[in-house]
Design a protein around this motif. Structure first.
Motif, PDB file in Angstrom:
ATOM      1  N   ALA A   1      39.848  33.287  53.726  1.00  0.00           N
ATOM      2  CA  ALA A   1      39.720  33.017  52.291  1.00  0.00           C
ATOM      3  C   ALA A   1      40.030  34.279  51.489  1.00  0.00           C
ATOM      4  O   ALA A   1      39.546  35.366  51.804  1.00  0.00           O
ATOM      5  CB  ALA A   1      38.317  32.517  51.973  1.00  0.00           C
ATOM      6  N   GLY A   2      40.844  34.141  50.451  1.00  0.00           N
ATOM      7  CA  GLY A   2      41.155  35.298  49.630  1.00  0.00           C
ATOM      8  C   GLY A   2      42.113  34.958  48.500  1.00  0.00           C
ATOM      9  O   GLY A   2      42.696  33.875  48.455  1.00  0.00           O
ATOM     10  N   ILE A   3      42.253  35.908  47.588  1.00  0.00           N
ATOM     11  CA  ILE A   3      43.183  35.773  46.478  1.00  0.00           C
ATOM     12  C   ILE A   3      44.064  37.021  46.426  1.00  0.00           C
ATOM     13  O   ILE A   3      43.705  38.070  46.966  1.00  0.00           O
ATOM     14  CB  ILE A   3      42.453  35.572  45.130  1.00  0.00           C
ATOM     15  CG1 ILE A   3      41.530  36.752  44.828  1.00  0.00           C
ATOM     16  CG2 ILE A   3      41.672  34.261  45.141  1.00  0.00           C
ATOM     17  CD1 ILE A   3      40.900  36.703  43.443  1.00  0.00           C
ATOM     18  N   ALA A   4      45.225  36.895  45.778  1.00  0.00           N
ATOM     19  CA  ALA A   4      46.174  38.020  45.735  1.00  0.00           C
ATOM     20  C   ALA A   4      46.720  38.207  44.326  1.00  0.00           C
ATOM     21  O   ALA A   4      47.906  37.968  44.065  1.00  0.00           O
ATOM     22  CB  ALA A   4      47.302  37.794  46.725  1.00  0.00           C
TER      23      ALA A   4
ATOM     24  N   PHE B   1      39.342  42.998  38.628  1.00  0.00           N
ATOM     25  CA  PHE B   1      39.216  43.835  39.823  1.00  0.00           C
ATOM     26  C   PHE B   1      37.979  43.428  40.627  1.00  0.00           C
ATOM     27  O   PHE B   1      38.034  43.239  41.837  1.00  0.00           O
ATOM     28  CB  PHE B   1      39.127  45.309  39.421  1.00  0.00           C
ATOM     29  CG  PHE B   1      39.056  46.268  40.576  1.00  0.00           C
ATOM     30  CD1 PHE B   1      40.214  46.798  41.123  1.00  0.00           C
ATOM     31  CD2 PHE B   1      37.834  46.643  41.117  1.00  0.00           C
ATOM     32  CE1 PHE B   1      40.157  47.686  42.192  1.00  0.00           C
ATOM     33  CE2 PHE B   1      37.762  47.527  42.182  1.00  0.00           C
ATOM     34  CZ  PHE B   1      38.931  48.048  42.724  1.00  0.00           C
ATOM     35  N   GLN B   2      36.859  43.271  39.942  1.00  0.00           N
ATOM     36  CA  GLN B   2      35.613  42.909  40.616  1.00  0.00           C
ATOM     37  C   GLN B   2      35.715  41.550  41.301  1.00  0.00           C
ATOM     38  O   GLN B   2      35.197  41.367  42.414  1.00  0.00           O
ATOM     39  CB  GLN B   2      34.455  42.909  39.608  1.00  0.00           C
ATOM     40  CG  GLN B   2      34.053  44.294  39.140  1.00  0.00           C
ATOM     41  CD  GLN B   2      32.943  44.271  38.100  1.00  0.00           C
ATOM     42  OE1 GLN B   2      32.893  43.369  37.256  1.00  0.00           O
ATOM     43  NE2 GLN B   2      32.074  45.251  38.150  1.00  0.00           N
ATOM     44  N   ASN B   3      36.384  40.601  40.665  1.00  0.00           N
ATOM     45  CA  ASN B   3      36.517  39.270  41.245  1.00  0.00           C
ATOM     46  C   ASN B   3      37.305  39.310  42.554  1.00  0.00           C
ATOM     47  O   ASN B   3      36.956  38.636  43.531  1.00  0.00           O
ATOM     48  CB  ASN B   3      37.209  38.336  40.252  1.00  0.00           C
ATOM     49  CG  ASN B   3      37.190  36.894  40.698  1.00  0.00           C
ATOM     50  OD1 ASN B   3      36.140  36.331  41.007  1.00  0.00           O
ATOM     51  ND2 ASN B   3      38.351  36.267  40.742  1.00  0.00           N
TER      52      ASN B   3
ATOM     53  N   ASP C   1      35.088  40.857  45.171  1.00  0.00           N
ATOM     54  CA  ASP C   1      34.015  39.921  45.519  1.00  0.00           C
ATOM     55  C   ASP C   1      34.499  38.832  46.479  1.00  0.00           C
ATOM     56  O   ASP C   1      33.810  38.499  47.448  1.00  0.00           O
ATOM     57  CB  ASP C   1      33.439  39.271  44.264  1.00  0.00           C
ATOM     58  CG  ASP C   1      32.486  40.185  43.513  1.00  0.00           C
ATOM     59  OD1 ASP C   1      32.092  41.220  44.074  1.00  0.00           O
ATOM     60  OD2 ASP C   1      32.146  39.861  42.359  1.00  0.00           O
ATOM     61  N   ILE C   2      35.652  38.263  46.207  1.00  0.00           N
ATOM     62  CA  ILE C   2      36.149  37.170  47.062  1.00  0.00           C
ATOM     63  C   ILE C   2      36.676  37.709  48.389  1.00  0.00           C
ATOM     64  O   ILE C   2      36.265  37.257  49.469  1.00  0.00           O
ATOM     65  CB  ILE C   2      37.244  36.373  46.336  1.00  0.00           C
ATOM     66  CG1 ILE C   2      36.653  35.647  45.118  1.00  0.00           C
ATOM     67  CG2 ILE C   2      37.896  35.364  47.290  1.00  0.00           C
ATOM     68  CD1 ILE C   2      37.683  34.963  44.242  1.00  0.00           C
ATOM     69  N   ASN C   3      37.573  38.691  48.329  1.00  0.00           N
ATOM     70  CA  ASN C   3      38.251  39.145  49.536  1.00  0.00           C
ATOM     71  C   ASN C   3      37.368  39.990  50.453  1.00  0.00           C
ATOM     72  O   ASN C   3      37.362  39.785  51.671  1.00  0.00           O
ATOM     73  CB  ASN C   3      39.494  39.960  49.166  1.00  0.00           C
ATOM     74  CG  ASN C   3      40.561  39.133  48.490  1.00  0.00           C
ATOM     75  OD1 ASN C   3      40.406  37.936  48.282  1.00  0.00           O
ATOM     76  ND2 ASN C   3      41.655  39.758  48.131  1.00  0.00           N
ATOM     77  N   LEU C   4      36.649  40.932  49.882  1.00  0.00           N
ATOM     78  CA  LEU C   4      35.873  41.875  50.684  1.00  0.00           C
ATOM     79  C   LEU C   4      34.420  41.447  50.844  1.00  0.00           C
ATOM     80  O   LEU C   4      33.939  41.273  51.965  1.00  0.00           O
ATOM     81  CB  LEU C   4      35.961  43.271  50.063  1.00  0.00           C
ATOM     82  CG  LEU C   4      35.170  44.390  50.757  1.00  0.00           C
ATOM     83  CD1 LEU C   4      35.594  44.523  52.222  1.00  0.00           C
ATOM     84  CD2 LEU C   4      35.360  45.710  50.012  1.00  0.00           C
TER      85      LEU C   4
ATOM     86  N   ILE D   1      52.896  48.588  43.644  1.00  0.00           N
ATOM     87  CA  ILE D   1      52.591  48.647  42.217  1.00  0.00           C
ATOM     88  C   ILE D   1      51.979  47.313  41.788  1.00  0.00           C
ATOM     89  O   ILE D   1      52.487  46.244  42.108  1.00  0.00           O
ATOM     90  CB  ILE D   1      53.875  48.940  41.422  1.00  0.00           C
ATOM     91  CG1 ILE D   1      54.328  50.381  41.674  1.00  0.00           C
ATOM     92  CG2 ILE D   1      53.668  48.693  39.926  1.00  0.00           C
ATOM     93  CD1 ILE D   1      55.702  50.700  41.125  1.00  0.00           C
ATOM     94  N   GLY D   2      50.871  47.378  41.070  1.00  0.00           N
ATOM     95  CA  GLY D   2      50.184  46.172  40.610  1.00  0.00           C
ATOM     96  C   GLY D   2      49.168  45.619  41.591  1.00  0.00           C
ATOM     97  O   GLY D   2      48.518  44.614  41.306  1.00  0.00           O
ATOM     98  N   GLN D   3      49.001  46.284  42.749  1.00  0.00           N
ATOM     99  CA  GLN D   3      48.111  45.759  43.784  1.00  0.00           C
ATOM    100  C   GLN D   3      46.831  46.571  43.955  1.00  0.00           C
ATOM    101  O   GLN D   3      46.229  46.556  45.027  1.00  0.00           O
ATOM    102  CB  GLN D   3      48.831  45.707  45.135  1.00  0.00           C
ATOM    103  CG  GLN D   3      49.859  44.602  45.253  1.00  0.00           C
ATOM    104  CD  GLN D   3      50.376  44.465  46.679  1.00  0.00           C
ATOM    105  OE1 GLN D   3      50.511  45.439  47.412  1.00  0.00           O
ATOM    106  NE2 GLN D   3      50.668  43.233  47.079  1.00  0.00           N
ATOM    107  N   THR D   4      46.388  47.255  42.921  1.00  0.00           N
ATOM    108  CA  THR D   4      45.197  48.097  43.084  1.00  0.00           C
ATOM    109  C   THR D   4      44.008  47.302  43.599  1.00  0.00           C
ATOM    110  O   THR D   4      43.333  47.722  44.544  1.00  0.00           O
ATOM    111  CB  THR D   4      44.826  48.785  41.755  1.00  0.00           C
ATOM    112  OG1 THR D   4      44.802  47.803  40.706  1.00  0.00           O
ATOM    113  CG2 THR D   4      45.816  49.890  41.417  1.00  0.00           C
ATOM    114  N   ALA D   5      43.737  46.151  43.004  1.00  0.00           N
ATOM    115  CA  ALA D   5      42.579  45.350  43.413  1.00  0.00           C
ATOM    116  C   ALA D   5      42.780  44.760  44.804  1.00  0.00           C
ATOM    117  O   ALA D   5      41.900  44.849  45.666  1.00  0.00           O
ATOM    118  CB  ALA D   5      42.333  44.235  42.393  1.00  0.00           C
TER     119      ALA D   5
END
Length: 258
Positions: free
Chosen positions: A88-91, A109-111, A114-117, A159-163
């Protein structure tokens, strides 16, 4: 660990890599519990995979009560839990500063974290608690295996993938200490870090976008197949000496900045 007759939980099991994993595990003779938010698709997946050996639980991986309730349901239906695969995760993609110089929203960022980690950790800790009271099996005296899903972005975030990169880097960082924590109980922990995989979402992109992604893959020169992810899951279950490891599944891809 024996595959046939064992029971697995797959989070995000109704789509993408989770769905491919569920198919591979059912074909290998496992009972499979799908933890996912999509109730409508969940019912379809149960019918596709065989209702006798498949269970769907509507679960938000961040919610402790929902996860624990679903684990209890799996145990009541199938007995001991031998495998957990967290897919389960989001990108999301968002630059730290937009074109106007505005900072990225903190809640986005927090979301993702929260979901992935946090979600992966939440499911893993509660599944480990269930596994710890089970009898051991096989020559290695195993109780279970937990597989988390990272990404090559955990090493080479674009680039754009900090979270997203931070969440997947966190999963990579969890792998060894979690394996060490659970080793005395006979529970292994591994992580798969896939590259660009041919999931339905990616295959829906224009050909030129897919070609650009594939250009950095060394060999085979193509997108990864979701079923190759499922094959690696099965190998990790079969190979008792594979523990505390993150394996890249990426055709020797190293991601460029963008």
């Amino acid at each position: 660990m024996e595959l046939s007759g064992s029971t697995a939980i797959v989070t995000g099991g109704c789509s993408g890599l989770g769905h491919a994993t569920a198919i591979a595990l059912r074909e290998a003779g496992l009972n499979v519990a799908l933890f996912d938010m999509n109730d409508e698709v969940g019912s379809t997946r149960v019918n596709e995979l065989g209702a006798e050996h498949t269970l769907f639980c509507q679960v938000d991986v961040r919610d402790e009560k929902q996860v624990q309730s679903a684990i209890d349901e799996v145990k009541a239906r199938f007995g001991d839990i031998h495998l957990c695969v967290n897919c389960a995760g989001i990108a999301p993609a968002k630059r730290l500063l937009d074109k106007e110089g505005n900072a990225a929203p903190l809640d986005a960022f927090q979301n993702t974290i929260d979901i992935n980690l946090v979600g992966s950790f939440n499911v893993a800790r509660l599944v480990a608690q269930a596994m710890a009271s089970q009898p051991t099996q096989g020559e290695a005296n195993e109780r279970g295996l937990i597989i988390n899903t990272a990404s090559v972005a955990g090493y080479e975030g674009q680039i754009g993938q900090t979270a997203y990169a931070a969440s997947k880097g966190g999963i990579i960082g969890l792998t060894l200490p979690m394996a060490r924590d659970l080793a005395p109980l006979g529970i292994r922990v591994n992580t798969i870090a896939p590259g660009i995989m041919g999931t339905p979402m990616l295959l829906a992109m224009p050909d030129k976008v897919q070609d650009a992604l594939v250009s950095n893959v060394q060999f085979p020169k193509r997108l990864g197949l979701p079923e190759e992810f499922g094959k690696l899951v099965k190998h990790m279950m079969d190979n008792a000496y594979l523990n505390g490891e993150t394996i890249r599944l990426d055709g020797a891809l190293r991601m460029p900045p963008k």
